[in-house]
Write an enzyme that holds these catalytic residues in place. Structure first.
Site, short mmCIF file in Angstrom:
data_model
loop_
_atom_site.label_atom_id
_atom_site.label_comp_id
_atom_site.label_asym_id
_atom_site.label_seq_id
_atom_site.Cartn_x
_atom_site.Cartn_y
_atom_site.Cartn_z
CG ASP A 205 -1.86 1.13 1.31
OD1 ASP A 205 -2.76 1.15 0.46
OD2 ASP A 205 -1.71 2.02 2.17
CD GLU A 247 -2.42 2.35 -3.49
OE1 GLU A 247 -1.66 2.50 -2.52
OE2 GLU A 247 -3.47 2.98 -3.63
#
Ligand code: NOJ
Length: 545
Positions: A205, A247
């Site tokens: 993330d 990401e």
């Protein structure tokens, strides 16, 4: 680095929200046992890699991206045993599992932060530098604020410690301090922990924000890349089959760096491509795609793009120009409630007016273009959204399995659901659900299943080169996918009107063409001109090999 373990290049990825997928223990919250119960459905759909949104312990103020224990399961979702059962059952069906690593921040409820912010805490000395503390909120002024609808600053004052702490996202998600070697080690241990539990892939993330430096945007810093290279080296040595997916919501040039020399991430999402697919459709003009691909560098051989139409967040418009953002908002989010931060909080079907032709056209590109496709749960049956719900909850509503109470997601009283099931006239569970879709051979789900099956018969879609053709007709997008085995021309029409395409423009003269989506139907051409109906598409195998 070895390049011969490329399962992720062939993978069709399915992203799901455990909390909203299936409630196996009837408490109103989806759980891991619920995902296990639905594995046959996913296997039947043909997906290869199941991406679970965060399942770690969390107060759930950011959908679980606010982690309070990185090595434990959120009790709402079940136990560690439930997780290992899910992993085993997934593997038994020939599929793989991807979990989240959230290295940038924790919840303010994490024991590290609890110790770090309180000088009277017995472990204060150990944890005081785990986060970024400052007596002023004036540092790192060049770093942008990401959740602009919620936060005014990246600093929040903590009255107990009497200092400000740094956070790139919500104020209750303090950023970890990567200048502290203990933090770096702790995150490596977390990676090892999840690998030991049998996962196959890890989505990392928000990777751009690990480090902060004055006079910079504090994104994509060399220090962050150096850390990810170490992380990759560890994974490569410890468990080389594992895939790491970044990401990094950045422009293509910056995203390219997350692949390193094939020694950083295996995969990266191509964020800027996504809004441009929607722009091309809205304008019946592929130019936005041409432009972003012209800006997309080559990537190392073992690496792969991840491409998607929608996900659990708002449809982000961070990687577009101001004019493009205004256009997208006006076209796709005319009601202000549909907008969030720099994006659009709607699902795929409502974005595309529930027009099956457009939904299929976009999926056909998703399944054939540039990288590994990521499907978002519910989009395969054309689920709707709910703009009345807060933040991004409107695109995270319960999966609609059938027309029974709560759409078959849970059998509690509907008032007990944390996020209500969609219940409107068009997208309500009474009509839009898995059962009805499975029974209807013409449904989106039935069609998608076949498309996935066909994609899998052609390894070229996973690992072939992708070359855009420059046809004069801008309503048409055409690209070749090519590897040693075969060459496939994908042609799609972004306009509602039928369009003609001269195959010569694509460099095709008298080669044999076979329609891989309709094997028994000859490709009809007049003077080597192909006619595509409005929003039509073809996958044409070129040559007889
Ligand atoms: C990106 C995730 O996709 C999003 O849902 C989350 O809110 C932020 N990172 C912060 O972790």
């Amino acid at each position: 680095m070895t390049c011969n373990k490329l399962w992720y290049k062939q993978a069709v990825i399915y992203e799901l929200n455990v909390r909203g997928f299936y409630d196996a223990n009837s408490d109103g919250v989806g759980d891991l046992a619920g995902v296990t119960a639905k594995l046959d459905y996913l296997q039947n759909l043909g997906v290869d890699l199941i991406w679970l949104l965060p399942i770690m312990k969390s107060p759930l103020r950011d959908g679980g991206y606010d982690v309070s224990d990185m090595q434990d399961i959120n009790p709402n979702y079940g136990t560690m045993d439930d997780f290992t059962t899910l992993v085993d059952e997934t593997h038994r069906r020939g599929m793989k599992i991807m979990v989240e690593l959230i290295p940038n921040h924790t919840s303010d409820q994490h024991p590290w932060f609890q110790a770090s912010h309180d000088p009277n805490h017995p472990e204060f000395q150990k944890y005081k530098d785990y986060y970024l503390w400052s007596d002023t909120d004036q540092k790192f002024k060049d770093a942008r604020i990401i959740f602009i609808d919620y936060e005014k600053s990246n600093w929040t004052y903590d009255p107990i410690r009497g200092e400000y702490y740094w956070h790139r996202f919500f104020y209750h998600q303090p950023d970890l301090n990567y200048d502290n070697p203990e933090v770096q080690k702790a995150m490596m241990r977390t990676v090892q922990y999840w690998i030991d539990l049998g996962v196959d892939a890890i989505r990392v993330d928000a990777p751009p924000y690990l480090f902060e430096r004055e006079d910079s945007s504090s994104e994509n810093l060399p220090e962050s890349h150096a850390y990810y290279k170490r992380l990759r080296a560890f994974v490569e040595a410890y468990s080389p089959e594992i895939m790491l997916l970044a990401e990094a919501n950045q422009w293509p040039e910056e995203t390219r760096d997350y692949f390193g020399d094939g020694d950083e991430f295996h995969m990266n999402f191509h964020f800027p491509l996504m809004p441009r697919l929607f722009m091309a459709l809205a304008k019946s003009d592929r130019t936005p795609i041409d432009n972003i691909l012209a800006r997309t560098p080559e990537i190392p051989e073992c690496c792969q793009w991840g491409i998607f139409l929608r996900n659990h967040d708002e449809l982000t418009l961070e990687m577009v120009t101001e004019d493009e953002r205004q256009f997208m908002w006006e076209f796709y989010a005319p009601d202000p409630r549909m907008r969030l931060n720099l994006g659009i909080r709607r699902r795929l079907a409502p974005l595309l007016d529930n027009d099956q032709r457009k939904i299929r056209l976009m999926h056909t590109i998703l399944l054939s273009f540039l990288g590994s496709p990521v499907l978002y749960y519910g989009d395969e049956i054309g689920m709707g959204d709910n703009v009345e719900l807060r933040d991004r909850d409107g695109v995270r509503t319960p999966m609609q399995w059938d027309d029974s109470i709560n759409g078959g997601f849970s059998d509690v009283e509907p008032q007990k659901l944390r996020i209500p099931v969609i219940d409107d006239d068009i997208y309500g569970y009474q009509t839009v659900n898995v059962k009805a879709s499975m029974e209807d051979p013409t449904s989106l789900l039935s069609w998608l299943k076949i498309m996935i099956m066909i994609r899998k018969q052609h390894s070229v879609f996973g690992e072939g080169t992708s070359t855009l053709c420059s046809s004069k007709n801008k309503s048409i997008i055409a690209y070749f996918r090519e590897n040693e085995q075969e060459k496939i021309l994908v042609i799609a029409n972004f306009s509602s009107e039928s369009q003609q395409v001269a195959l010569e423009e694509m460099g095709i003269k008298d080669e044999e063409l076979q329609d891989v989506l309709n094997l028994y139907q000859p490709v009809v051409l007049e003077d080597r001109i192909l006619t595509l109906e409005g929003y039509g598409f073809r996958w044409l195998k070129v040559g007889s090999a």
